[in-house]
Write an enzyme that holds these catalytic residues in place. Structure first.
Site, PDB file in Angstrom:
ATOM      1  N   SER A 155       1.046  -0.458  -0.061  1.00 32.52           N
ATOM      2  CA  SER A 155      -0.006   0.164  -0.105  1.00 32.52           C
ATOM      3  C   SER A 155       1.011   1.711   0.000  1.00 32.52           C
ATOM      4  CB  SER A 155      -1.060  -0.191   0.898  1.00 32.52           C
ATOM      5  OG  SER A 155      -1.309   0.981   1.605  1.00 32.52           O
ATOM      6  N   TYR A 171      -1.721  -0.372  10.397  1.00 40.86           N
ATOM      7  CA  TYR A 171      -1.835  -1.619   9.380  1.00 40.86           C
ATOM      8  C   TYR A 171      -0.547  -1.217   8.770  1.00 40.86           C
ATOM      9  CZ  TYR A 171      -3.512  -1.084   4.532  1.00 40.86           C
ATOM     10  OH  TYR A 171      -3.949  -2.003   3.370  1.00 40.86           O
ATOM     11  N   LYS A 174       1.887  -4.156   6.156  1.00 40.11           N
ATOM     12  CA  LYS A 174       2.883  -3.872   5.328  1.00 40.11           C
ATOM     13  C   LYS A 174       4.078  -3.261   4.957  1.00 40.11           C
ATOM     14  CE  LYS A 174      -2.004  -4.653   3.468  1.00 40.11           C
ATOM     15  NZ  LYS A 174      -2.433  -6.181   3.150  1.00 40.11           N
ATOM     16  N   ASN A 209      -5.216   4.316  -4.550  1.00 38.81           N
ATOM     17  CA  ASN A 209      -6.553   4.695  -4.143  1.00 38.81           C
ATOM     18  C   ASN A 209      -7.245   3.992  -4.845  1.00 38.81           C
ATOM     19  OD1 ASN A 209      -5.011   7.175  -2.094  1.00 38.81           O
ATOM     20  ND2 ASN A 209      -7.372   7.153  -1.300  1.00 38.81           N
ATOM     21  N   LEU A 264     -13.846   7.597   0.840  1.00 41.73           N
ATOM     22  CA  LEU A 264     -14.552   8.264   0.564  1.00 41.73           C
ATOM     23  C   LEU A 264     -15.596   7.842  -0.497  1.00 41.73           C
ATOM     24  CD1 LEU A 264     -15.310  11.558  -0.164  1.00 41.73           C
ATOM     25  CD2 LEU A 264     -13.411  11.404  -1.558  1.00 41.73           C
ATOM     26  N   ARG A 274      -9.253  14.404  10.135  1.00 40.96           N
ATOM     27  CA  ARG A 274      -9.590  13.236   9.825  1.00 40.96           C
ATOM     28  C   ARG A 274      -8.247  13.006  10.680  1.00 40.96           C
ATOM     29  NH1 ARG A 274     -11.530   8.249   6.101  1.00 40.96           N
ATOM     30  NH2 ARG A 274      -9.293   8.993   5.109  1.00 40.96           N
TER      31      ARG A 274
HETATM   32  P1  NAD Z   1     -11.389  -7.098   1.128  1.00 41.21           P
HETATM   33  O1  NAD Z   1     -11.605  -6.745   2.940  1.00 41.21           O
HETATM   34  O2  NAD Z   1     -12.117  -6.780   0.266  1.00 41.21           O
HETATM   35  O3  NAD Z   1     -10.616  -8.302   1.008  1.00 41.21           O
HETATM   36  C1  NAD Z   1      -9.746  -9.421   2.220  1.00 41.21           C
HETATM   37  C2  NAD Z   1     -10.262 -11.020   1.786  1.00 41.21           C
HETATM   38  O4  NAD Z   1      -8.711 -11.485   2.928  1.00 41.21           O
HETATM   39  C3  NAD Z   1     -11.496 -10.329   2.796  1.00 41.21           C
HETATM   40  O5  NAD Z   1     -11.761 -11.308   1.698  1.00 41.21           O
HETATM   41  C4  NAD Z   1     -11.313 -11.419   3.545  1.00 41.21           C
HETATM   42  O6  NAD Z   1     -12.335 -12.150   4.157  1.00 41.21           O
HETATM   43  C5  NAD Z   1      -9.839 -11.826   3.434  1.00 41.21           C
HETATM   44  N1  NAD Z   1      -9.368 -12.087   4.754  1.00 41.21           N
HETATM   45  C6  NAD Z   1      -9.298 -11.412   6.118  1.00 41.21           C
HETATM   46  N2  NAD Z   1      -7.906 -12.236   6.211  1.00 41.21           N
HETATM   47  C7  NAD Z   1      -7.834 -13.119   6.461  1.00 41.21           C
HETATM   48  C8  NAD Z   1      -7.501 -14.894   6.427  1.00 41.21           C
HETATM   49  N3  NAD Z   1      -6.742 -15.274   8.086  1.00 41.21           N
HETATM   50  N4  NAD Z   1      -7.590 -15.895   6.443  1.00 41.21           N
HETATM   51  C9  NAD Z   1      -8.357 -15.927   4.726  1.00 41.21           C
HETATM   52  N5  NAD Z   1      -9.325 -14.744   3.829  1.00 41.21           N
HETATM   53  C10 NAD Z   1      -8.764 -13.421   4.866  1.00 41.21           C
HETATM   54  O7  NAD Z   1      -9.667  -5.833   1.333  1.00 41.21           O
HETATM   55  P2  NAD Z   1      -9.629  -4.860  -0.227  1.00 41.21           P
HETATM   56  O8  NAD Z   1      -9.500  -3.907  -0.813  1.00 41.21           O
HETATM   57  O9  NAD Z   1      -9.713  -6.563  -1.326  1.00 41.21           O
HETATM   58  O10 NAD Z   1      -7.904  -5.038  -0.355  1.00 41.21           O
HETATM   59  C11 NAD Z   1      -7.037  -6.333  -0.401  1.00 41.21           C
HETATM   60  C12 NAD Z   1      -5.274  -5.951   0.360  1.00 41.21           C
HETATM   61  O11 NAD Z   1      -5.185  -4.519  -0.309  1.00 41.21           O
HETATM   62  C13 NAD Z   1      -5.385  -6.107   1.730  1.00 41.21           C
HETATM   63  O12 NAD Z   1      -4.337  -6.676   1.831  1.00 41.21           O
HETATM   64  C14 NAD Z   1      -5.783  -4.509   1.911  1.00 41.21           C
HETATM   65  O13 NAD Z   1      -4.315  -4.241   2.873  1.00 41.21           O
HETATM   66  C15 NAD Z   1      -4.728  -4.211   0.088  1.00 41.21           C
HETATM   67  N6  NAD Z   1      -5.322  -2.627  -0.055  1.00 41.21           N
HETATM   68  C16 NAD Z   1      -6.346  -2.452  -0.092  1.00 41.21           C
HETATM   69  C17 NAD Z   1      -6.384  -0.935  -0.028  1.00 41.21           C
HETATM   70  C18 NAD Z   1      -8.096  -0.119  -0.770  1.00 41.21           C
HETATM   71  O14 NAD Z   1      -8.221   0.806  -0.583  1.00 41.21           O
HETATM   72  N7  NAD Z   1      -8.932  -1.461  -0.733  1.00 41.21           N
HETATM   73  C19 NAD Z   1      -5.190  -0.167  -1.058  1.00 41.21           C
HETATM   74  C20 NAD Z   1      -4.039  -0.515  -0.256  1.00 41.21           C
HETATM   75  C21 NAD Z   1      -4.103  -1.776  -0.475  1.00 41.21           C
HETATM   76  N1  UFG Z   2     -12.455  11.449   2.722  1.00 40.93           N
HETATM   77  C1  UFG Z   2     -13.653  12.524   3.106  1.00 40.93           C
HETATM   78  N2  UFG Z   2     -14.850  11.640   3.950  1.00 40.93           N
HETATM   79  C2  UFG Z   2     -14.815  10.739   4.555  1.00 40.93           C
HETATM   80  C3  UFG Z   2     -13.642   9.585   3.847  1.00 40.93           C
HETATM   81  C4  UFG Z   2     -12.682  10.308   3.278  1.00 40.93           C
HETATM   82  O1  UFG Z   2     -13.279  13.519   3.465  1.00 40.93           O
HETATM   83  O2  UFG Z   2     -15.602  10.838   4.868  1.00 40.93           O
HETATM   84  C5  UFG Z   2     -10.960  12.531   2.467  1.00 40.93           C
HETATM   85  C6  UFG Z   2     -10.021  12.004   3.252  1.00 40.93           C
HETATM   86  O3  UFG Z   2      -9.335  13.173   3.955  1.00 40.93           O
HETATM   87  C7  UFG Z   2      -8.793  12.014   1.929  1.00 40.93           C
HETATM   88  C8  UFG Z   2      -9.434  11.017   1.117  1.00 40.93           C
HETATM   89  O4  UFG Z   2     -10.765  12.056   1.092  1.00 40.93           O
HETATM   90  O5  UFG Z   2      -8.692  13.333   1.942  1.00 40.93           O
HETATM   91  C9  UFG Z   2      -9.892   9.849   0.586  1.00 40.93           C
HETATM   92  O6  UFG Z   2      -9.768   8.967   1.678  1.00 40.93           O
HETATM   93  P1  UFG Z   2     -10.028   7.390   1.557  1.00 40.93           P
HETATM   94  O7  UFG Z   2     -10.276   7.547   3.211  1.00 40.93           O
HETATM   95  O8  UFG Z   2     -10.815   6.664   0.877  1.00 40.93           O
HETATM   96  O9  UFG Z   2      -8.612   7.301   1.622  1.00 40.93           O
HETATM   97  P2  UFG Z   2      -6.578   6.886   2.186  1.00 40.93           P
HETATM   98  O10 UFG Z   2      -6.574   7.753   1.709  1.00 40.93           O
HETATM   99  O11 UFG Z   2      -6.949   7.841   3.324  1.00 40.93           O
HETATM  100  O12 UFG Z   2      -6.768   6.250   2.889  1.00 40.93           O
HETATM  101  C10 UFG Z   2      -6.314   5.015   1.930  1.00 40.93           C
HETATM  102  C11 UFG Z   2      -6.860   3.508   2.291  1.00 40.93           C
HETATM  103  C12 UFG Z   2      -5.629   3.239   3.552  1.00 40.93           C
HETATM  104  C13 UFG Z   2      -4.216   3.587   3.169  1.00 40.93           C
HETATM  105  C14 UFG Z   2      -4.811   4.835   2.694  1.00 40.93           C
HETATM  106  C15 UFG Z   2      -2.712   5.241   2.545  1.00 40.93           C
HETATM  107  O13 UFG Z   2      -8.073   3.375   2.209  1.00 40.93           O
HETATM  108  O14 UFG Z   2      -6.061   1.580   3.382  1.00 40.93           O
HETATM  109  O15 UFG Z   2      -5.174   5.208   1.713  1.00 40.93           O
HETATM  110  O16 UFG Z   2      -2.247   4.891   1.009  1.00 40.93           O
HETATM  111  F1  UFG Z   2      -3.619   2.949   4.129  1.00 40.93           F
END
Ligand code: NAD
Ligand code: UFG
Length: 337
Positions: free
Chosen positions: A126, A150, A154, A180, A201, A291
């Site tokens: 991430s 978190y 990573k 994002n 967001l 936030r």
């Molecule tokens: P998500 O929660 O939709 O998917 C993660 C999946 O992992 C879920 O289906 C959950 O049930 C499964 N899981 C969790 N713990 C487990 C375990 N112990 N055994 C088996 N399955 C398990 O999340 P996502 O948004 O699809 O994210 C996928 C990956 O990408 C994650 O590692 C997350 O940290 C990373 N990531 C996500 C974002 C984002 O904004 N969505 C940003 C950066 C990184």
């Molecule tokens: N925001 C709002 N209102 C909300 C939610 C978000 O104004 O209700 C704003 C935040 O302040 C930010 C932007 O929208 O400026 C994006 O926020 P998100 O929560 O959608 O995303 P972030 O960038 O904060 O977080 C994401 C992932 C995290 C990761 C982080 C850093 O969700 O897992 O990027 O890479 F850690």
């Protein structure tokens, strides 16, 4: 010859879209997920969209014996590891849970891969590993320094992967630092389905548009950005899925980190405007305090992924919000009936 790929967390948001991308390229896909944050309906959606079947194993990857059985029972040749917990705020409240889940699942997988001489590993990292960046756009060589548990998980997993690749040159590892991820599959059958009130967001805005929530809080209007609201590098989840395919197909010996982003930023107000355009609905909002832990701007320099992986994100913000809205409006309660 078809290749069998284990997708951990493949019932989740990004994993399910990546499963579709791999099936469309004729890979055999095994999904391992404990459904802690996902629905079995996502597996059905993958199969409906692709008209193919996946092997689904409901497995908690923290259980070493279960991971052993997974590798004993399936001819796995590469692993894309999405499974993990991902809510920043929750990780601050329950750090042990996050460290255990994210680290133990990864170590169980790497152990078993080694036993079975499977060395191709693509990991969901991430942009959070960069913490508060000194300069944007961010290049992969920028200083890392996450600011929450978190993010630490990573960062630690990246280190484990680097050490493992340094110790044994058979390993081929790509660490993908997502910016994002937003949007949904263009079919409207698969998308993001967060539990409870969304933290992020775009899912929040979508639930306002579909009348599940009243009003958006914009976290701060006084950031050092063009309109005062936070700027992020939003990337369409289907572009991200293609990034995983490219990372798998262009993997090299060693361990490399790649930014997966577009290189273009959008402010919160720009996202609201794009959501209003896509949905035809007004999104009521108020500007509130910042936030805790937020930063002004996060923006990828995706040049390394463009050059090494031959991959580029090409869907724009309007497409991201149009696809998110199609999913949300056709499935107001997500995968729930
Ligand atoms: P998500 O929660 O939709 O998917 C993660 C999946 O992992 C879920 O289906 C959950 O049930 C499964 N899981 C969790 N713990 C487990 C375990 N112990 N055994 C088996 N399955 C398990 O999340 P996502 O948004 O699809 O994210 C996928 C990956 O990408 C994650 O590692 C997350 O940290 C990373 N990531 C996500 C974002 C984002 O904004 N969505 C940003 C950066 C990184
Ligand atoms: N925001 C709002 N209102 C909300 C939610 C978000 O104004 O209700 C704003 C935040 O302040 C930010 C932007 O929208 O400026 C994006 O926020 P998100 O929560 O959608 O995303 P972030 O960038 O904060 O977080 C994401 C992932 C995290 C990761 C982080 C850093 O969700 O897992 O990027 O890479 F850690």
């Amino acid at each position: 010859m078809t290749k069998t790929v284990l997708i951990t967390g493949g019932a989740g948001y990004i994993g399910s879209h990546t499963a579709v991308a791999l099936l469309e390229k004729n890979y055999d896909v095994v999904i391992a997920d404990n459904l802690a944050n996902s629905s079995p309906k996502a597996i059905e959606a993958i199969e409906t969209i692709t008209s193919k079947t996946v092997t689904f194993c409901k497995v908690d990857l923290c259980e070493q014996q279960a991971v052993r059985e997974l590798f004993a029972q399936h001819p796995i040749e590469a692993v894309i590891h999405f499974a993990g917990l991902k809510a920043v705020g929750e990780s601050v409240e329950k750090p042990l849970w996050y460290y255990r889940n994210n680290l133990v699942t990864t170590m169980n997988l790497l152990d078993e891969m080694q036993t079975h001489e499977v060395y191709d590993f693509v990991f969901s990292s991430s942009a959070t590993v960069y913490g508060d960046p000194e300069t944007v756009p961010i290049v992969e060589t920028a200083k890392t320094g996450p600011t929450n548990p978190y993010g630490h998980t990573k960062h630690m997993i990246e280190q484990i992967c680097q050490d493992q690749a340094a110790a044994d040159d058979r390993w081929r590892i790509n660490l993908l630092r997502y910016f994002n991820p937003v949007g949904a599959h263009a079919s409207g059958k698969m998308g993001e389905d967060p539990n409870g009130i969304p933290n992020n967001l775009v899912p929040y805005v979508m639930q306002v548009a579909v009348d599940r929530l009243d009003k958006l809080k914009v976290f701060g209007g006084d950031w050092d950005t063009p309109d005062g609201t936070g700027v992020r590098d939003y990337i369409h989840v289907c572009d991200l899925a293609q990034g995983h395919l490219a990372a798998l197909e262009n993997i090299q010996a060693g361990c490399q980190a790649y930014n997966l982003g577009t290189g273009t930023g959008a402010s919160v107000l720009e996202v609201i405007a794009a959501a209003e355009q896509a949905s035809g609905k007004q999104i009521p909002y108020t500007i509130t305090d910042r936030r805790a832990g937020d930063i002004a701007t996060s923006l990828a320099d995706p040049t390394k992924a463009n050059d090494d992986l031959g991959w580029r994100a090409d869907r724009n913000l309007a497409t991201m919000l149009t696809d998110a809205w199609r999913w949300q409006s056709e499935n107001p309660l997500g995968y729930e009936e």
